[in-house]
Design a protein around this motif. Structure first.
Motif, PDB file in Angstrom:
ATOM      1  N   UNK A  17       3.162   1.506  -2.786  1.00  0.00           N
ATOM      2  CA  UNK A  17       2.237   0.766  -1.909  1.00  0.00           C
ATOM      3  C   UNK A  17       0.795   0.911  -2.399  1.00  0.00           C
ATOM      4  N   UNK A  18       0.406   2.114  -2.811  1.00  0.00           N
ATOM      5  CA  UNK A  18      -0.953   2.313  -3.329  1.00  0.00           C
ATOM      6  C   UNK A  18      -1.150   1.458  -4.572  1.00  0.00           C
ATOM      7  N   UNK A  19      -0.164   1.463  -5.459  1.00  0.00           N
ATOM      8  CA  UNK A  19      -0.251   0.666  -6.686  1.00  0.00           C
ATOM      9  C   UNK A  19      -0.276  -0.830  -6.380  1.00  0.00           C
ATOM     10  N   UNK A  20       0.281  -1.224  -5.228  1.00  0.00           N
ATOM     11  CA  UNK A  20       0.338  -2.629  -4.852  1.00  0.00           C
ATOM     12  C   UNK A  20      -0.924  -3.164  -4.175  1.00  0.00           C
ATOM     13  N   UNK A  21      -1.900  -2.295  -3.955  1.00  0.00           N
ATOM     14  CA  UNK A  21      -3.148  -2.738  -3.319  1.00  0.00           C
ATOM     15  C   UNK A  21      -3.996  -3.457  -4.361  1.00  0.00           C
ATOM     16  N   UNK A  22      -4.404  -4.682  -4.039  1.00  0.00           N
ATOM     17  CA  UNK A  22      -5.257  -5.444  -4.949  1.00  0.00           C
ATOM     18  C   UNK A  22      -6.680  -4.897  -4.941  1.00  0.00           C
ATOM     19  N   UNK A  23      -7.420  -5.104  -6.021  1.00  0.00           N
ATOM     20  CA  UNK A  23      -8.789  -4.574  -6.107  1.00  0.00           C
ATOM     21  C   UNK A  23      -9.689  -5.036  -4.962  1.00  0.00           C
ATOM     22  N   UNK A  24      -9.429  -6.210  -4.435  1.00  0.00           N
ATOM     23  CA  UNK A  24     -10.261  -6.741  -3.350  1.00  0.00           C
ATOM     24  C   UNK A  24      -9.726  -6.366  -1.959  1.00  0.00           C
ATOM     25  N   UNK A  38      -8.570   1.987   1.837  1.00  0.00           N
ATOM     26  CA  UNK A  38      -9.007   3.124   1.014  1.00  0.00           C
ATOM     27  C   UNK A  38      -9.013   4.419   1.835  1.00  0.00           C
ATOM     28  N   UNK A  39      -9.494   4.335   3.070  1.00  0.00           N
ATOM     29  CA  UNK A  39      -9.547   5.517   3.934  1.00  0.00           C
ATOM     30  C   UNK A  39      -8.151   6.083   4.204  1.00  0.00           C
ATOM     31  N   UNK A  40      -7.169   5.210   4.339  1.00  0.00           N
ATOM     32  CA  UNK A  40      -5.793   5.676   4.566  1.00  0.00           C
ATOM     33  C   UNK A  40      -5.353   6.547   3.394  1.00  0.00           C
ATOM     34  N   UNK A 120       0.485  -2.700   6.145  1.00  0.00           N
ATOM     35  CA  UNK A 120      -0.057  -3.637   7.133  1.00  0.00           C
ATOM     36  C   UNK A 120      -1.457  -4.100   6.707  1.00  0.00           C
ATOM     37  N   UNK A 121      -2.272  -3.180   6.226  1.00  0.00           N
ATOM     38  CA  UNK A 121      -3.650  -3.512   5.842  1.00  0.00           C
ATOM     39  C   UNK A 121      -3.722  -4.420   4.624  1.00  0.00           C
ATOM     40  N   UNK A 122      -2.696  -4.360   3.766  1.00  0.00           N
ATOM     41  CA  UNK A 122      -2.777  -5.070   2.483  1.00  0.00           C
ATOM     42  C   UNK A 122      -1.692  -6.128   2.295  1.00  0.00           C
ATOM     43  N   UNK A 123      -0.970  -6.451   3.370  1.00  0.00           N
ATOM     44  CA  UNK A 123       0.010  -7.523   3.297  1.00  0.00           C
ATOM     45  C   UNK A 123       1.258  -7.195   2.493  1.00  0.00           C
ATOM     46  N   UNK A 124       1.623  -5.922   2.438  1.00  0.00           N
ATOM     47  CA  UNK A 124       2.836  -5.519   1.722  1.00  0.00           C
ATOM     48  C   UNK A 124       4.000  -5.380   2.699  1.00  0.00           C
ATOM     49  N   UNK A 125       5.171  -5.106   2.166  1.00  0.00           N
ATOM     50  CA  UNK A 125       6.368  -4.930   2.981  1.00  0.00           C
ATOM     51  C   UNK A 125       6.172  -3.752   3.938  1.00  0.00           C
ATOM     52  N   UNK A 126       6.306  -4.005   5.241  1.00  0.00           N
ATOM     53  CA  UNK A 126       6.062  -2.995   6.270  1.00  0.00           C
ATOM     54  C   UNK A 126       7.326  -2.260   6.711  1.00  0.00           C
TER      55      UNK A 126
END
Length: 188
Positions: A17-24, A38-40, A120-126
């Protein structure tokens, strides 16, 4: 499943999930009111760091969230692979625990819940692993009411620490993941 294997499985899922977060997406609001994506991750890394001093280890600062988590994960896996470190006892807010018990009850469980927050914050599989949902549910419903009240009280375990938010009502026939999230103060 043992503590080390459970931690590794959960850490692998969280790292994906961390790797799946886009730079924006790092500034995206998470379900935790005062935290961005980022705070999570920073919270998860900080909780890993809190486990290490009693076993004479520490984390060095990292330049980005993925590297920071990878280094935190490696440090915890090192501890779990060292029988002396894993069985070292320390005082925790939950009482006296071995390091491996502390990992299991705090950072390993955090990986599941905060993995959902990050998704949830980054639109990934929840979707959480059903085994993790059942385990976290059993633990959460077993918390005595007076301790749950303390968990829901901001600052009860130190400045800026809030374990759970106020319970969010969820229908009794909702999926167990939704009932767990509601119980722990998240809007499923």
């Amino acid at each position: 499943m043992g503590i080390a294997e459970r931690y590794r499985r959960r850490a692998e899922a969280f790292e994906r999930k961390v790797a799946g977060v886009g730079p924006d997406q790092w500034a995206n609001q998470s379900p935790c009111a005062r935290w961005t994506a980022r705070d999570v991750v920073e919270h998860v890394v900080a909780m890993h760091a809190l486990i290490l001093p009693p076993v004479a280890r520490k984390l060095e600062p990292a330049d980005d969230p993925l590297t920071a988590f990878q280094e935190a994960r490696a440090a915890i896996e090192d501890v779990l692979d060292d029988p002396v470190a894993a069985l070292t006892e320390t005082d925790t807010p939950a009482g006296r625990l071995t390091t491996e018990q502390h990992v299991d009850q705090v950072v390993s469980d955090d990986l599941v819940l905060h993995g959902w927050d990050l998704a949830r914050a980054t639109g990934q599989d929840e979707l959480m692993d059903p085994l993790d949902i059942e385990r976290l549910w059993a633990g959460a419903v077993a918390i005595p009411p007076e301790l749950m009240t303390k968990y829901r009280t901001p600052g009860a375990f130190g400045e800026g620490i809030e374990v759970y938010g106020a319970e969010v009502p969820v229908p009794a026939d909702a999926p167990l993941q939704d009932r767990l999230l509601g119980l722990l103060g998240r809007e499923p």
